[in-house]
Design a protein around this motif. Structure first.
Motif, short mmCIF file in Angstrom:
data_model
loop_
_atom_site.label_atom_id
_atom_site.label_comp_id
_atom_site.label_asym_id
_atom_site.label_seq_id
_atom_site.Cartn_x
_atom_site.Cartn_y
_atom_site.Cartn_z
N PHE A 147 -5.03 13.48 9.37
CA PHE A 147 -6.49 13.56 9.52
C PHE A 147 -7.23 13.45 8.19
CE2 PHE A 147 -4.93 15.82 13.32
CZ PHE A 147 -5.60 15.09 14.30
N LEU A 148 -6.62 13.93 7.11
CA LEU A 148 -7.38 14.07 5.87
C LEU A 148 -6.92 13.16 4.75
CD1 LEU A 148 -7.63 17.98 5.82
CD2 LEU A 148 -9.35 16.35 6.61
N THR A 149 -5.76 12.56 4.86
CA THR A 149 -5.22 11.78 3.76
C THR A 149 -5.07 10.31 4.13
OG1 THR A 149 -2.94 12.23 4.43
CG2 THR A 149 -3.95 13.76 2.85
N HIS A 150 -4.95 9.51 3.08
CA HIS A 150 -4.72 8.08 3.25
C HIS A 150 -3.44 7.71 2.51
CE1 HIS A 150 -8.72 6.90 4.91
NE2 HIS A 150 -9.05 8.08 4.38
N ALA A 151 -2.75 6.71 3.04
CA ALA A 151 -1.56 6.20 2.39
C ALA A 151 -1.92 4.92 1.65
CB ALA A 151 -0.47 5.91 3.41
N ILE A 152 -1.16 4.58 0.63
CA ILE A 152 -1.34 3.30 -0.06
C ILE A 152 -0.87 2.17 0.83
CG2 ILE A 152 -0.32 1.90 -1.89
CD1 ILE A 152 -0.70 4.22 -3.77
N ALA A 153 0.25 2.38 1.49
CA ALA A 153 0.82 1.36 2.38
C ALA A 153 1.43 2.07 3.58
CB ALA A 153 1.88 0.54 1.65
N GLN A 154 1.67 1.30 4.63
CA GLN A 154 2.17 1.92 5.86
C GLN A 154 3.04 0.94 6.63
OE1 GLN A 154 -0.52 2.68 9.29
NE2 GLN A 154 0.00 4.83 8.95
N THR B 163 1.17 -2.59 6.41
CA THR B 163 -0.17 -2.59 5.83
C THR B 163 -0.06 -2.40 4.32
OG1 THR B 163 -1.12 -1.63 7.84
CG2 THR B 163 -2.45 -1.50 5.84
N PHE B 164 -0.64 -3.35 3.58
CA PHE B 164 -0.57 -3.33 2.12
C PHE B 164 -1.96 -3.51 1.52
CE2 PHE B 164 3.68 -5.23 3.15
CZ PHE B 164 4.45 -4.17 2.70
N PRO B 165 -2.18 -2.99 0.30
CA PRO B 165 -3.43 -3.27 -0.41
C PRO B 165 -3.38 -4.67 -1.03
CG PRO B 165 -2.00 -1.92 -1.76
CD PRO B 165 -1.30 -2.08 -0.45
N ASN C 15 -2.50 -7.86 -18.39
CA ASN C 15 -1.72 -6.61 -18.41
C ASN C 15 -1.74 -5.93 -17.05
OD1 ASN C 15 -0.32 -4.35 -19.80
ND2 ASN C 15 -2.22 -3.25 -19.36
N LEU C 16 -2.93 -5.84 -16.44
CA LEU C 16 -3.02 -5.20 -15.13
C LEU C 16 -2.29 -6.03 -14.08
CD1 LEU C 16 -4.08 -3.05 -13.24
CD2 LEU C 16 -6.26 -4.29 -13.10
N GLU C 17 -2.35 -7.33 -14.19
CA GLU C 17 -1.66 -8.20 -13.22
C GLU C 17 -0.16 -7.97 -13.28
OE1 GLU C 17 -1.88 -12.85 -11.73
OE2 GLU C 17 -2.90 -12.21 -13.55
N ARG C 18 0.38 -7.79 -14.48
CA ARG C 18 1.83 -7.52 -14.60
C ARG C 18 2.18 -6.18 -13.96
NH1 ARG C 18 1.02 -9.58 -19.80
NH2 ARG C 18 0.89 -7.44 -20.64
N HIS C 19 1.38 -5.16 -14.26
CA HIS C 19 1.64 -3.85 -13.68
C HIS C 19 1.50 -3.89 -12.15
CE1 HIS C 19 1.30 -2.41 -17.82
NE2 HIS C 19 1.81 -1.27 -17.41
N TRP C 20 0.50 -4.61 -11.67
CA TRP C 20 0.27 -4.69 -10.23
C TRP C 20 1.44 -5.38 -9.52
CZ3 TRP C 20 -2.34 -2.44 -6.61
CH2 TRP C 20 -2.45 -3.05 -5.35
N ALA C 21 1.95 -6.45 -10.12
CA ALA C 21 3.07 -7.17 -9.51
C ALA C 21 4.30 -6.27 -9.41
CB ALA C 21 3.39 -8.43 -10.32
N ARG C 22 4.57 -5.49 -10.44
CA ARG C 22 5.72 -4.58 -10.41
C ARG C 22 5.49 -3.47 -9.40
NH1 ARG C 22 6.44 -2.50 -16.27
NH2 ARG C 22 8.00 -1.21 -15.22
N PHE C 23 4.28 -2.97 -9.37
CA PHE C 23 3.93 -1.91 -8.42
C PHE C 23 4.13 -2.39 -6.98
CE2 PHE C 23 0.58 -0.04 -5.69
CZ PHE C 23 0.94 1.31 -5.75
N MET C 24 3.60 -3.57 -6.66
CA MET C 24 3.68 -4.07 -5.29
C MET C 24 5.11 -4.43 -4.89
SD MET C 24 0.99 -3.66 -3.63
CE MET C 24 1.58 -4.57 -2.19
N ALA C 25 5.91 -4.86 -5.85
CA ALA C 25 7.32 -5.13 -5.52
C ALA C 25 8.00 -3.85 -5.06
CB ALA C 25 8.03 -5.71 -6.75
N GLY C 26 7.69 -2.74 -5.73
CA GLY C 26 8.25 -1.45 -5.31
C GLY C 26 7.70 -0.98 -3.99
N VAL C 27 6.40 -1.19 -3.76
CA VAL C 27 5.78 -0.78 -2.50
C VAL C 27 6.40 -1.55 -1.34
CG1 VAL C 27 3.63 -0.81 -1.18
CG2 VAL C 27 3.61 -0.05 -3.56
N ARG C 28 6.53 -2.87 -1.50
CA ARG C 28 7.11 -3.69 -0.42
C ARG C 28 8.55 -3.28 -0.13
NH1 ARG C 28 4.17 -7.81 -3.20
NH2 ARG C 28 2.36 -8.48 -1.95
N LYS C 29 9.32 -3.00 -1.18
CA LYS C 29 10.70 -2.58 -0.98
C LYS C 29 10.76 -1.28 -0.18
CE LYS C 29 14.97 -1.52 -3.50
NZ LYS C 29 15.59 -1.39 -4.84
#
Length: 200
Positions: A59-66, A98-100, A109-123
């Motif tokens: 009810f109160l929280t959101h997830a980054i991915a689902q 569901t992904f951001p 720099n942010l693009e590199r961090h984002w790519a690594r972050f999303m690879a982990g999220v998808r896994k």
């Protein structure tokens, strides 16, 4: 930094029991991906937006991915005299990831961090999907060939089908929870991904 529950898996089930003359037993999987838009100048800003706009988790929280999934069953019941047998048990597993998705420009720099972050999220989310597939495959195998020699109308067999499905689902939902507990533990994979992105 201790992150909240950033990734989530959820399940709803639908049991569809229909008469004979259906297709042969199988597990079919339909997977689709949906995204929600975020923007920000750095990783911390992106995390803040995901925490507000991500898929609902409770009810109160959101997830980054689902990873959300439903299971529909088609059962081929065969009655002969007083006996009842399951000739076929077919399942359709529908998975929605569901992904951001970042809109707008990102610094290199942010693009590199984002790519690594999303690879982990998808896994992470794909692991939830794999556990769901294992769950449905085991349930399908457990249902195939169920037989009761004294079950006119297949009432006891129908009750056994529900019990078999519930037992298998509980086993694999426990595995989903155990996986998340490891991933979300202090110093675990989720915390590492969040800390890495926050430095972008």
């Amino acid at each position: 930094m201790r992150p909240p529950i950033f990734f989530a898996a959820s399940m709803a089930t639908v049991a569809l029991l229909i008469p004979p003359n259906v297709a042969s037993a199988a597990v079919s999987v339909k997977a689709r991906t949906v995204t929600y838009s975020i923007s920000g100048k750095n990783g911390a800003a992106l995390l803040e937006v995901m925490d507000r706009r991500g898929p609902k988790h409770g009810f109160l929280t959101h997830a980054i991915a689902q990873t959300a999934y439903t299971v529909s069953w088609t059962i081929d019941w065969r009655e002969r005299g007083d006996s009842c047998r399951i000739a076929d048990a077919a399942a359709l597993l529908s998975i929605t990831y569901t992904f951001p998705q970042v809109s707008g420009q990102m610094s290199p720099n942010l693009e590199r961090h984002w790519a690594r972050f999303m690879a982990g999220v998808r896994k992470h989310e794909q692991t939830h999907g794999r556990i769901a597939r294992q769950m449905v495959n085991e349930a399908q195998r457990s249902l195939s060939g169920l037989f009761d020699a004294n079950d006119p109308g297949c009432r006891r067999t129908q009750a056994e089908v529900k019990q078999v499905i519930a037992t298998v689902y509980a086993k694999y939902e426990a595995r989903q929870l155990a996986f998340d507990q490891v991933e979300h533990a202090p110093g675990g994979n989720v915390e590492r991904l969040v800390m890495m992105l926050s430095q972008g």
